[in-house]
Design an enzyme around this catalytic site. Structure first.
Site, PDB file in Angstrom:
ATOM      1  N   GLU A 224      -2.841  38.920 -40.111  1.00 41.63           N
ATOM      2  CA  GLU A 224      -3.572  39.614 -39.055  1.00 41.63           C
ATOM      3  C   GLU A 224      -2.862  40.949 -38.852  1.00 41.63           C
ATOM      4  O   GLU A 224      -1.801  40.999 -38.239  1.00 41.63           O
ATOM      5  CB  GLU A 224      -3.597  38.781 -37.767  1.00 41.63           C
ATOM      6  N   CYS A 258      -3.475  45.752 -31.429  1.00 42.39           N
ATOM      7  CA  CYS A 258      -3.887  46.010 -32.817  1.00 42.39           C
ATOM      8  C   CYS A 258      -5.379  46.291 -32.934  1.00 42.39           C
ATOM      9  O   CYS A 258      -5.806  46.958 -33.884  1.00 42.39           O
ATOM     10  CB  CYS A 258      -3.504  44.840 -33.714  1.00 42.39           C
TER      11      CYS A 258
END
Length: 480
Positions: A224, A258
């Protein structure tokens, strides 16, 4: 239950290996926990959080220096609790074997099942920006699937790491769940362990190193990562609403997310209006960067990176607008006001790297094709955020671009949907989790075929001859 002590770098490989072997032995002794046992583990994870909520919030704040209490509550505690509850509620259905169609008439009477089984022992590498959410989220999926897990925290989460190391043995045996502190070199040794799955959240640069280390053991990885996630505002969409929603997520955790909006496309003739709306919103909602509600950057390096990015943009001709003009960036408190950066060029740092901070690049555009061509010319982002009431336009963007996930007419919030997979694509990551997709990621969906008492395959034993030819012609006829 013994308390796990912080692992020092010189002893990392030995100590990590010993912890892994304990978990592996426990897995072999009891490879498939019942649904009831898994629910008990999930309730224990929730209890660890709820029983120690204030201490966990305080530790997270200490790691940041200043972290909004409400951002920890809403961005981590509530999200984690809700995700665990979702797992507990749906686990019985997820864990049931699935019936599948039996192919070919030759196998009539046979049965197909797909049986979800635990992978075994998994490793989870956690970043610092949402350390609770990004530790407990994958961990809840791993426990729901029946695994044992080693969780390595970030070097920037010292206080939280040590608290979890102290607390976890009260709720789990160390052969079930073990938290580990990064003391230097631990991450490298951790990535080399032959886990049954390695789950990493962090930067693309580090993700490549983790994947390379895992490859030596053919350990499957879930990455991720991040990237430069764009938003685009349709000129017919209410501009004030778009600004409010984009700046809310941009200031949340000081932009250290993010999936945050890295840059926004604004119709060329609306750029000045966008700036004015951004100034109004900030004056009302973030008037003082020294407020406890405005989170600090995690460390001096991150703060200096923001300052260097702004200096680089200014020196190369960008228009930089401090949205809190009466307050300059403060390296001592590691607080940087929200900034807009306009008139950028490809040679600027802000165009090349993920910002991961309270800086928002504004790119003018003339039509949807400008947006599509720009997005296609760069790495596939972790998220894409179209703001439009025109469904055909939104669908056009979704059809002609690719990203890990999408929120339409807002930003960030697809991540909070437990019944939707979360993950990147290409440079923004691989694999996905949350809800059932997390359960699948941490499971081996094992195909099992049960042969019928009488099998037609007995007519196809060698030596092959007339009967085999007849069966072949029959199958060709049947399938034509």
């Amino acid at each position: 239950m013994a308390v796990v002590q912080p692992i020092q770098a010189p002893d990392a490989s030995v100590a990590l290996g010993a912890c892994f072997e304990r978990q592996k032995a426990a897995y072999h002794a009891h490879p498939v926990p019942s649904v009831a046992e898994r629910r008990a583990d999930l309730r224990a994870l929730k209890a660890l959080l709820n029983d120690n909520r204030e201490a966990i919030i305080a530790a997270t704040t200490a790691d940041y220096g200043c972290r909004s209490r409400h951002e920890t509550l809403f961005g981590e505690v509530i999200s984690v609790t809700d995700g665990i509850n979702d797992c507990i509620r749906k686990l019985g259905r997820w864990a049931k074997p699935q019936r599948r169609h039996v192919d070919l008439s030759l196998f009539a009477g046979g049965r197909n099942r797909v049986v979800p089984q635990p992978l075994g022992c998994v490793g989870i590498i956690v970043p610092w920006n949402f350390p609770l959410f990004l530790a407990f989220g994958p961990l809840s999926a791993a426990l729901a699937a029946g695994n044992r897990a080693m969780v390595k925290m970030s070097e920037n989460s010292r206080h939280l790491s040590r608290l979890l190391i102290e607390l976890a043995p009260r709720y789990f045996s160390t052969d079930k769940v073990c938290f580990l502190e990064e003391t230097g070199g631990v991450g490298i040794a951790f990535s080399r362990i032959p886990f049954d799955l390695l789950f990493f959240t962090g930067s693309g640069e580090t993700g490549r190193k983790v994947m390379a280390a895992a490859a030596a053991n053919l350990t499957p990885v879930v990455l991720e990562l991040g990237g430069k996630s764009p938003a685009v505002i349709d000129p017919r969409y209410p501009l004030a609403k778009a600004v409010q929603r984009i700046l809310f997520v941009k200031q949340f955790n000081a932009g250290q997310i993010c999936v945050n909006v890295d840059y926004v496309f604004v119709q060329r003739d609306q750029v000045d209006a966008f700036v004015a709306e951004a100034q109004r919103w900030t004056a009302r909602h973030v008037p003082d960067i020294h407020s406890r509600d405005y989170t600090a950057l995690i460390d001096e390096r991150s703060c200096q990176r923001m300052l260097d990015t702004l200096a680089d943009a200014r020196s190369k001709g960008a228009r930089v607008i401090n949205l809190t003009p009466h307050q300059a960036p403060d390296p001592a408190s590691r607080k940087v006001p929200l900034h807009l950066v306009l008139d950028t060029t490809p040679d600027m740092i802000i165009r090349q790297r993920e910002t991961f901070g309270p800086l928002l690049m504004v790119l003018p555009y003339d039509g949807p094709q400008d947006v599509i061509e720009h997005v296609r010319a760069h790495d596939r982002p972790l998220a894409f955020y179209p703001f439009s009431r025109d469904r055909k336009l939104v669908e056009h963007y979704l059809t002609h671009t690719m990203s890990g996930g999408v929120t339409v007419n807002d930003a960030l919030f697809h991540v909070a949907q437990h019944d939707m997979p979360f993950g990147g694509v290409g440079a923004s990551g691989m694999g996905q989790y949350h809800g059932f997709d997390g359960f699948r990621t941490f499971s081996k969906m094992r195909p099992v075929f049960h042969q019928a008492p009488i099998s037609a395959m007995r007519f196809l034993q060698p030596p092959y001859g007339r009967v085999a030819d007849l069966v072949y012609r029959f199958l060709v006829w049947l399938k034509s």
